[in-house]
Design an enzyme around this catalytic site. Structure first.
Site, PDB file in Angstrom:
ATOM      1  N   HIS A   1      11.425  45.194  52.482  1.00  0.00           N
ATOM      2  CA  HIS A   1      11.334  46.260  51.359  1.00  0.00           C
ATOM      3  C   HIS A   1      11.666  45.475  49.951  1.00  0.00           C
ATOM      4  O   HIS A   1      13.110  45.280  49.960  1.00  0.00           O
ATOM      5  CB  HIS A   1      11.961  47.877  52.614  1.00  0.00           C
ATOM      6  CG  HIS A   1      11.720  48.935  51.480  1.00  0.00           C
ATOM      7  ND1 HIS A   1      12.184  49.144  50.048  1.00  0.00           N
ATOM      8  CD2 HIS A   1      10.269  49.786  52.183  1.00  0.00           C
ATOM      9  CE1 HIS A   1      10.983  50.622  50.038  1.00  0.00           C
ATOM     10  NE2 HIS A   1      10.766  51.079  51.290  1.00  0.00           N
TER      11      HIS A   1
ATOM     12  N   GLU B   1      12.624  47.961  48.412  1.00  0.00           N
ATOM     13  CA  GLU B   1      14.918  48.425  48.178  1.00  0.00           C
ATOM     14  C   GLU B   1      15.310  47.318  48.567  1.00  0.00           C
ATOM     15  O   GLU B   1      16.226  47.248  47.425  1.00  0.00           O
ATOM     16  CB  GLU B   1      14.599  49.573  48.690  1.00  0.00           C
ATOM     17  CG  GLU B   1      14.285  50.846  47.405  1.00  0.00           C
ATOM     18  CD  GLU B   1      13.530  52.074  48.145  1.00  0.00           C
ATOM     19  OE1 GLU B   1      13.475  53.161  49.260  1.00  0.00           O
ATOM     20  OE2 GLU B   1      12.582  52.455  47.903  1.00  0.00           O
TER      21      GLU B   1
ATOM     22  N   ASN C   1       9.523  55.614  56.865  1.00  0.00           N
ATOM     23  CA  ASN C   1      10.530  55.245  56.407  1.00  0.00           C
ATOM     24  C   ASN C   1      11.078  55.958  55.613  1.00  0.00           C
ATOM     25  O   ASN C   1      11.153  56.817  54.984  1.00  0.00           O
ATOM     26  CB  ASN C   1      10.157  53.844  55.420  1.00  0.00           C
ATOM     27  CG  ASN C   1      10.932  53.759  54.750  1.00  0.00           C
ATOM     28  OD1 ASN C   1      12.405  53.582  55.331  1.00  0.00           O
ATOM     29  ND2 ASN C   1      11.317  52.686  53.726  1.00  0.00           N
TER      30      ASN C   1
ATOM     31  N   LYS D   1      14.653  56.452  55.028  1.00  0.00           N
ATOM     32  CA  LYS D   1      15.429  55.560  54.203  1.00  0.00           C
ATOM     33  C   LYS D   1      16.825  55.785  54.656  1.00  0.00           C
ATOM     34  O   LYS D   1      16.776  56.336  55.752  1.00  0.00           O
ATOM     35  CB  LYS D   1      15.076  55.348  53.094  1.00  0.00           C
ATOM     36  CG  LYS D   1      13.130  55.605  52.286  1.00  0.00           C
ATOM     37  CD  LYS D   1      12.925  55.335  50.995  1.00  0.00           C
ATOM     38  CE  LYS D   1      11.823  55.055  50.720  1.00  0.00           C
ATOM     39  NZ  LYS D   1      11.264  54.852  49.479  1.00  0.00           N
TER      40      LYS D   1
ATOM     41  N   GLY E   1       7.462  56.069  45.598  1.00  0.00           N
ATOM     42  CA  GLY E   1       8.579  57.429  45.523  1.00  0.00           C
ATOM     43  C   GLY E   1       8.555  58.330  43.992  1.00  0.00           C
ATOM     44  O   GLY E   1       8.669  58.535  43.816  1.00  0.00           O
TER      45      GLY E   1
ATOM     46  N   GLU F   1       3.233  47.191  49.285  1.00  0.00           N
ATOM     47  CA  GLU F   1       3.786  48.444  48.975  1.00  0.00           C
ATOM     48  C   GLU F   1       3.759  48.759  47.577  1.00  0.00           C
ATOM     49  O   GLU F   1       4.911  47.445  47.141  1.00  0.00           O
ATOM     50  CB  GLU F   1       4.791  48.487  49.313  1.00  0.00           C
ATOM     51  CG  GLU F   1       4.885  49.125  51.267  1.00  0.00           C
ATOM     52  CD  GLU F   1       6.571  49.725  50.816  1.00  0.00           C
ATOM     53  OE1 GLU F   1       5.721  50.845  51.477  1.00  0.00           O
ATOM     54  OE2 GLU F   1       7.087  49.747  50.769  1.00  0.00           O
TER      55      GLU F   1
ATOM     56  N   SER G   1       3.575  56.291  47.705  1.00  0.00           N
ATOM     57  CA  SER G   1       3.310  57.902  47.727  1.00  0.00           C
ATOM     58  C   SER G   1       2.167  58.398  48.295  1.00  0.00           C
ATOM     59  O   SER G   1       1.368  59.182  47.903  1.00  0.00           O
ATOM     60  CB  SER G   1       3.155  57.837  46.338  1.00  0.00           C
ATOM     61  OG  SER G   1       4.160  57.822  45.141  1.00  0.00           O
TER      62      SER G   1
HETATM   63  C1  PEP Z   1       8.478  52.716  50.992  1.00  0.00           C
HETATM   64  O1  PEP Z   1       9.590  53.598  50.281  1.00  0.00           O
HETATM   65  O2  PEP Z   1       8.278  52.800  51.773  1.00  0.00           O
HETATM   66  C2  PEP Z   1       7.485  54.658  50.550  1.00  0.00           C
HETATM   67  C3  PEP Z   1       6.426  53.997  50.645  1.00  0.00           C
HETATM   68  O3  PEP Z   1       7.717  55.224  49.597  1.00  0.00           O
HETATM   69  P1  PEP Z   1       7.344  56.565  49.011  1.00  0.00           P
HETATM   70  O4  PEP Z   1       5.608  57.302  50.632  1.00  0.00           O
HETATM   71  O5  PEP Z   1       7.595  57.385  48.729  1.00  0.00           O
HETATM   72  O6  PEP Z   1       6.527  56.164  48.344  1.00  0.00           O
END
Ligand code: PEP
Length: 256
Positions: A96, A98, A10, A12, A174, A168, A213
């Site tokens: 997601h 976000e 992803n 983003k 992040g 998630e 992460s």
């Molecule tokens: C995501 O945005 O789906 C995600 C898992 O981000 P990150 O790996 O940066 O935590």
């Protein structure tokens, strides 16, 4: 046959044409010896065509990060399922955190997007996850159940046969604070059991990937868990070598 792992990037709101060209070139060359894992990249909309061309002839699958519920019409700034399908998308991320937290997407809207995705031949990657406050309060399962049930009750359990679920935890996204296997696995098992309450076969087949992460160093212990079937990778997916290494870990764990 076991579930084939999926590692999905992803990106983003990151990218520039030049950077994307070298990122995909790096992923393509790094993946030549990686088998048994499905690999997808979800760039920002405007780069879908470029990435679609760059991954042609490779096993890399194209996905998008969001879609509108509607097919077309006066919805300024939105992108629809048929548009994504026309540009060669297979996957689309829905719900997601976000989108939920920064753009106010409700469980009901996410369910409508899930339905819209499937209507246009796209495979939704449904994101669910609790915030830190929920985990602290012991309401993680309640929150996840609500997010899941919103989709199951509107779309039917059969629709989960053609979808991926991404667990998630919002606090892990992040933040560099990945969930430990001991934190993630029980939630993945909870999700699978929730599906099994409706249909044991669908639950067994469903791919439930982890996001938050993930990097090449922590991927192995996560992928080794029974109910973790790959990863949705944000930050680490912007580095070709790191992303390829995560894919290699998934392949190694799957082969064990
Ligand atoms: C995501 O945005 O789906 C995600 C898992 O981000 P990150 O790996 O940066 O935590």
């Amino acid at each position: 046959m076991g579930r084939q792992p999926l590692v999905a990037a992803n990106w983003k709101m990151h990218g520039q044409r030049g950077r994307i060209a070298s990122l995909i070139a790096g992923i393509r060359s790094g993946l030549t010896a990686v088998g048994g894992v499905e690999i997808a990249v979800c760039p920002p909309y405007v780069y879908l065509q470029q990435v679609g061309e760059l991954v042609t002839g490779s096993p890399i699958i194209l996905g998008a990060q969001n879609l509108a519920v509607e097919e077309s019409g006066a919805f300024t700034g939105e992108i629809s399922g048929p548009m994504l399908a026309e540009f060669g998308c297979h996957y689309v991320i829905v719900g997601h955190s976000e989108r939920r937290n920064l753009f106010g997407e409700s469980d009901a809207l996410v369910a409508d997007k899930f339905i819209a995705a499937q209507k246009h031949g796209l495979v939704p990657v449904l994101c669910v996850g609790e915030k830190a406050v929920h985990r602290k309060a012991g309401t993680t399962e309640k929150v996840i159940a609500e997010q899941l049930d919103a989709v199951i009750s509107k779309s039917g359990i059969e629709s989960l046969a053609n979808a991926v679920i991404a667990y998630e935890p919002v606090w892990a996204i992040g933040s560099g604070k990945t969930a430990t296997p001991d934190q993630a696995q029980p939630v993945h098992a909870f999700i699978r059991n929730r599906l099994a309450g409706h249909d044991a076969g669908i639950a067994e087949e469903a791919r439930i990937i982890y996001g938050g992460s993930v990097n090449a160093a922590n991927a192995k212990e996560l992928f080794a868990e029974t109910d973790i079937d790959g990863a949705l990778v944000g930050g680490a997916s912007l580095n070709a070598e790191e992303f390829v290494n995560i894919c290699k870990v998934a392949a190694t764990v799957a082969a064990d």
